[in-house]
Design an enzyme around this catalytic site. Structure first.
Site, PDB file in Angstrom:
ATOM      1  CB  SER A   1      -0.891   0.013   1.242  1.00 53.13           C
ATOM      2  OG  SER A   1      -1.456   1.300   1.373  1.00 53.13           O
TER       3      SER A   1
ATOM      4  CG  HIS B   1      -3.956  -1.512  -1.727  1.00 55.95           C
ATOM      5  ND1 HIS B   1      -5.059  -2.233  -2.142  1.00 55.95           N
ATOM      6  CD2 HIS B   1      -4.384  -0.752  -0.689  1.00 55.95           C
ATOM      7  CE1 HIS B   1      -6.101  -1.912  -1.387  1.00 55.95           C
ATOM      8  NE2 HIS B   1      -5.724  -1.015  -0.501  1.00 55.95           N
TER       9      HIS B   1
ATOM     10  CG  ASP C   1      -5.262   2.463   0.799  1.00 56.15           C
ATOM     11  OD1 ASP C   1      -6.220   1.683   0.649  1.00 56.15           O
ATOM     12  OD2 ASP C   1      -4.162   2.111   1.262  1.00 56.15           O
TER      13      ASP C   1
ATOM     14  CG  MET D   1      -8.445   7.277   2.227  1.00 54.37           C
ATOM     15  SD  MET D   1      -7.700   7.220   3.853  1.00 54.37           S
ATOM     16  CE  MET D   1      -6.782   5.669   3.748  1.00 54.37           C
TER      17      MET D   1
ATOM     18  CG  HIS E   1      -9.381   0.245  -0.742  1.00 56.65           C
ATOM     19  ND1 HIS E   1      -8.835   0.047   0.505  1.00 56.65           N
ATOM     20  CD2 HIS E   1     -10.731   0.242  -0.570  1.00 56.65           C
ATOM     21  CE1 HIS E   1      -9.807  -0.082   1.388  1.00 56.65           C
ATOM     22  NE2 HIS E   1     -10.960   0.046   0.769  1.00 56.65           N
TER      23      HIS E   1
ATOM     24  CG  MET F   1     -11.488   3.429   1.769  1.00 63.73           C
ATOM     25  SD  MET F   1      -9.972   3.320   2.717  1.00 63.73           S
ATOM     26  CE  MET F   1      -8.783   3.324   1.383  1.00 63.73           C
TER      27      MET F   1
ATOM     28  CG  MET G   1     -11.858  -2.828   4.502  1.00 63.61           C
ATOM     29  SD  MET G   1     -10.278  -2.347   3.818  1.00 63.61           S
ATOM     30  CE  MET G   1      -9.542  -1.398   5.147  1.00 63.61           C
TER      31      MET G   1
ATOM     32  CG  ASP H   1      -6.331  -2.798   2.890  1.00 65.81           C
ATOM     33  OD1 ASP H   1      -5.253  -2.530   3.446  1.00 65.81           O
ATOM     34  OD2 ASP H   1      -6.996  -1.963   2.235  1.00 65.81           O
TER      35      ASP H   1
END
Ligand code: DX5
Ligand code: ZN
Length: 217
Positions: free
Chosen positions: A7, A32, A34, A36, A65, A67, A140, A178
């Site tokens: 990540s 990965h 993330d 957000m 991913h 979010m 998660m 994750d």
């Protein structure tokens, strides 16, 4: 073979080039990413231009991913930026079957793999109706929002339940885990049936190549 997805939330951006070089030397196959938005989770991370920069610097599979509150909008944004896989949260679409199916279909129609996930407190059964539809389920194992948290051990039961369902359904969906992954928790997840391990703080703590290697075993 287990896929390792470092990540890049935990990457040291003051040493971007050498960190990317180490990732390429390592056995990592995915990166990965993330995303957000400061609303779905209380943290802000990357926009699409950062993914484009990674795309230029690396040949690795880009595992995004989301979010975010609006995964429908941002899936297109990150597919345009070079995502190979888009994973979104069921909660962001109010666990609504028709909205979730529509987004899975849209992502796939653009030639990108589709993944579905839930937060730790949402029952794993929420994912079950999509077993023949998605390319990946993400479990998660921490509350989404931040790296460096401890692994939630109940995640192992969720992985086993999904593994059983996937095998019974003859689905080819992968199980990704994750949050709080290190060599110990990673091995527990693998034994329970996970195929993809995301690891942030553990991989970027010190020796990237050795850390990734320790997750493969
Ligand atoms: C948390 C993110 C994770 C995070 C994992 O919201 O989804 O991908 O980077 O970090 P570690 O491996 O440090 O728990
Ligand atoms: Zn993540």
């Amino acid at each position: 073979m287990t896929i390792i997805a470092p990540s890049v939330l935990s990457l040291d951006y003051s040493r971007f080039e050498s960190q990317i070089r180490d990732l390429h030397i390592s056995k990592a196959q995915w990166l990965h990413f993330d995303v957000m938005d400061g609303h779905f989770v209380p943290n802000l991370t990357f926009g699409p231009d950062i993914l484009k920069a990674f795309r230029k610097a690396s040949h690795l599979f880009m595992d995004v991913h989301l979010m975010v509150e609006d995964p429908d909008f941002f899936s297109d944004v990150f597919i345009d930026a070079g995502a190979d896989m888009i994973t979104f949260h069921s909660e962001a679409l109010d666990d609504d079957f028709h909205r979730i199916m529509a987004l899975i279909k849209k992502i796939k129609s653009r030639g990108v793999k589709a993944g579905l996930t839930v937060k730790p407190k949402t029952p794993v059964e929420t994912l079950f109706p999509y077993v023949s539809e998605v390319d990946l389920f993400l479990i998660m194992s921490v509350e989404p929002g931040f790296g460096g948290q401890s692994f939630i051990h109940q995640s192992i039961e969720k992985i086993s339940a999904l593994r059983q369902l996937i095998d019974q359904s003859q689905s080819s969906a992968l199980i990704e885990v994750d949050g709080g992954i290190n060599s110990h928790t990673g091995s527990l997840c693998r034994q329970a049936g996970a195929n993809v391990l995301v690891a942030g703080s553990y991989v970027f703590k010190d020796d990237i190549v050795a850390a990734v290697e320790s997750l493969c075993q």
